[in-house]
Design an enzyme around this catalytic site. Structure first.
Site, mmCIF file in Angstrom:
data_model
loop_
_atom_site.group_PDB
_atom_site.id
_atom_site.type_symbol
_atom_site.label_atom_id
_atom_site.label_comp_id
_atom_site.label_asym_id
_atom_site.label_seq_id
_atom_site.Cartn_x
_atom_site.Cartn_y
_atom_site.Cartn_z
ATOM 1 N N SER A 141 8.089 -1.433 17.003
ATOM 2 C CA SER A 141 8.716 -1.464 15.690
ATOM 3 C C SER A 141 9.941 -0.559 15.706
ATOM 4 O O SER A 141 9.947 0.471 16.377
ATOM 5 C CB SER A 141 7.721 -0.986 14.633
ATOM 6 O OG SER A 141 8.404 -0.487 13.495
ATOM 7 N N GLU A 177 2.061 -14.316 17.821
ATOM 8 C CA GLU A 177 2.553 -14.601 16.464
ATOM 9 C C GLU A 177 3.620 -15.695 16.493
ATOM 10 O O GLU A 177 3.623 -16.613 15.677
ATOM 11 C CB GLU A 177 3.151 -13.338 15.834
ATOM 12 C CG GLU A 177 2.120 -12.296 15.451
ATOM 13 C CD GLU A 177 2.796 -11.035 14.924
ATOM 14 O OE1 GLU A 177 3.303 -11.066 13.794
ATOM 15 O OE2 GLU A 177 2.833 -10.031 15.659
ATOM 16 N N LYS A 224 3.682 1.556 16.853
ATOM 17 C CA LYS A 224 3.343 0.136 16.857
ATOM 18 C C LYS A 224 3.481 -0.542 18.217
ATOM 19 O O LYS A 224 4.396 -0.281 18.974
ATOM 20 C CB LYS A 224 4.246 -0.604 15.867
ATOM 21 C CG LYS A 224 4.026 -0.188 14.425
ATOM 22 C CD LYS A 224 2.869 -0.903 13.804
ATOM 23 C CE LYS A 224 3.330 -2.263 13.367
ATOM 24 N NZ LYS A 224 2.296 -2.989 12.654
ATOM 25 N N HIS A 247 -17.319 -18.122 9.584
ATOM 26 C CA HIS A 247 -16.704 -17.556 8.367
ATOM 27 C C HIS A 247 -16.052 -16.202 8.656
ATOM 28 O O HIS A 247 -15.919 -15.377 7.759
ATOM 29 C CB HIS A 247 -17.725 -17.384 7.237
ATOM 30 C CG HIS A 247 -18.595 -18.586 7.016
ATOM 31 N ND1 HIS A 247 -18.307 -19.563 6.093
ATOM 32 C CD2 HIS A 247 -19.736 -18.978 7.643
ATOM 33 C CE1 HIS A 247 -19.248 -20.498 6.138
ATOM 34 N NE2 HIS A 247 -20.114 -20.177 7.073
#
Ligand code: ARG
Length: 459
Positions: A278, A291, A284, A157
């Site tokens: 970024s 992804e 970043k 979970h």
């Protein structure tokens, strides 16, 4: 008059839009070498059966070999007017060798030709995918060896559950990939059947030798039914299924890497070469590769659904709908190969922050099950010990402590069997070391599993 290879019964030329819409050359030219191989086998068989002469066979086989060279050198120019790879090559053959070229299409149809080409082509491509899966597995096993005893929280979970070793986690990924490889190997069995000789749909009036072409092309056997031979695209759907499941596995791995790389986890750092920054936020470092791989799984599964829908309710035998099969499967394999290559390149450079992982494993009461097990060893039935440890966790939460920090008074207040010595023995190291059986997370087991994998690949 139509100037098409099939134009005899047509009085008007094909509409220009139709020509464009109907053509598959953009996609199916990738099977050109398989088309040539299939045609060479067909010509040899025609000669062996006395349907063409040996001289014609030699002209055809050599002419096709020369065309193969034109194609590999980039000298060949495919034409949309000739619709597909089959007619482009046949036309060129006749251009090169004259009348003998016009005999190649005896006793066959584009229907059995395309079915043969796709099987040959996908056989090669799926073998390459299997190799790329192994390359990724090897990268993962080598990381697992290095981190056989690194301790991290195991989750259910997405909540801390029990400590596991990082190597153990990576080896779970290796198992997922092994099933993907195995499924591809299994799909190959049904793929590797020759439809050649099915002709348009019913077979041919010539006395052909289907076993001969099947053998020459490395198929396990000729198909038993010509209607099925030209209309079966199950093998493409199966392959899309294999690709989809593999992509879904990669998406799960991606998701974990993305989580692990976040500022909140900081379990791993992916190599700079595989991340991007970024354009506005200077701090970043984004895990774009996992992804994107996660995103590609949608596209690959889309191919599976597209092909299932294309085949739904299609009557036997060949229907033009089936031309769409190549777009779906070629794209799925291209994307899957891309994902596997990126992962295999990225995984060796993944850096592991053992301290962060260990600290996360040591908080969140991940040793609770082991305390319950210790009470069982002291004679308390498991259901009761579960309750005792639950109360201990509640006490710890109230007092801002971990289980191993409970004092005598706290223990005694909860249950007489619960002792300070018992909780003091709790450690994440002890937790993982104790799970020392087949499939368990103990560092020794992880090392043994790594050795087992290395052995498999040496065979
Ligand atoms: N380009 C076609 C395909 O990919 C080849 C088979 C065409 N056969 C036909 N009868 N139109 O499906």
């Amino acid at each position: 008059m139509s100037n098409k290879l099939w134009g005899g019964r047509f009085s008007a030329a094909t509409d220009h839009l139709v020509e464009q819409f109907n053509a598959s050359i953009e996609v199916d030219q990738r099977m050109a070498l398989e088309d040539i191989r299939g045609s060479q086998a067909h010509a040899r068989m025609l000669a062996a059966c006395g349907i063409i002469t040996e001289a014609e066979r030699d002209q055809i086989v050599d002419g096709l070999a020369a065309i193969a060279e034109e194609i590999t050198s980039g000298a060949f120019s495919f034409s949309e007017k000739l619709e597909d790879v089959h007619m482009n090559i046949e036309q060129r053959l006749t251009e090169r060798i004259g009348d003998a070229g016009k005999k190649l299409h005896t006793a066959r149809s584009r229907n059995d030709q395309v079915a043969t080409d796709v099987r040959l082509y996908l056989r090669r491509r799926s073998e390459a995918v299997m190799e790329q899966i192994v390359a990724l597995q090897q990268a993962l096993v080598s990381q697992a060896e290095q981190h056989a005893e690194a301790i991290m929280p195991g989750f259910t979970h997405l909540q801390s559950a029990q400590p596991v070793t990082f190597g153990h986690h990576l080896l779970a990924w290796v198992e997922m990939l092994e099933r993907d490889r195995d499924r591809l190997a299994d799909a190959r069995k049904r793929m590797n059947i020759s439809p050649l000789g099915s002709a348009a749909l019913a077979g041919t009036t010539f006395a052909i030798d289907r076993a001969m072409t099947a053998r020459e092309l490395g198929f396990d056997a000729p198909c038993r039914n010509s209607l099925d031979g030209v209309s079966d695209r199950d093998f493409i759907i199966e392959l899309l299924g294999c690709a989809s499941l593999c992509a879904i596995h990669l998406s799960r791995m991606s998701e974990e890497m993305i989580l692990w790389m976040s500022a909140q986890f900081q379990f791993i750092d992916l190599p700079d070469a595989y991340c991007t920054g970024s354009s506005i936020m200077p701090q970043k470092k984004n895990p774009d590769m996992p992804e994107l791989v996660r995103g590609k799984s949608g596209r690959i599964v889309g191919g599976l659904v597209a092909m299932l829908m294309t085949m739904k309710s299609l009557p036997l035998a060949y229907n033009k709908d089936m031309q769409e099969d190549k777009t779906a499967i070629f794209d799925a394999l291209d994307q899957l190969e891309g994902c596997l290559r990126i992962f295999a390149g990225m995984v060796p450079g993944m850096r592991v922050n053992r301290d962060r992982m260990h600290a996360a494993a040591a908080s969140g009461f991940a040793t609770a099950t082991d305390l319950a097990d210790a009470l069982v060893r002291a004679g308390v039935p498991f259901r009761e010990s579960h309750r005792i440890v639950g109360e201990s966790v509640a006490w710890c939460i109230d007092h801002g402590k971990e289980l191993h920090e409970m004092d005598d008074a706290a223990c005694a207040a909860i249950h007489p069997s619960l002792t300070r010595e018992m909780v003091a023995r709790l450690s994440v190291e002890a937790c993982v070391a104790a799970r020392d059986h087949l499939g368990g997370t103990a560092p020794d087991r992880v090392r043994a599993q790594c050795a087992w994998w290395q052995q498999q690949w040496r065979k």
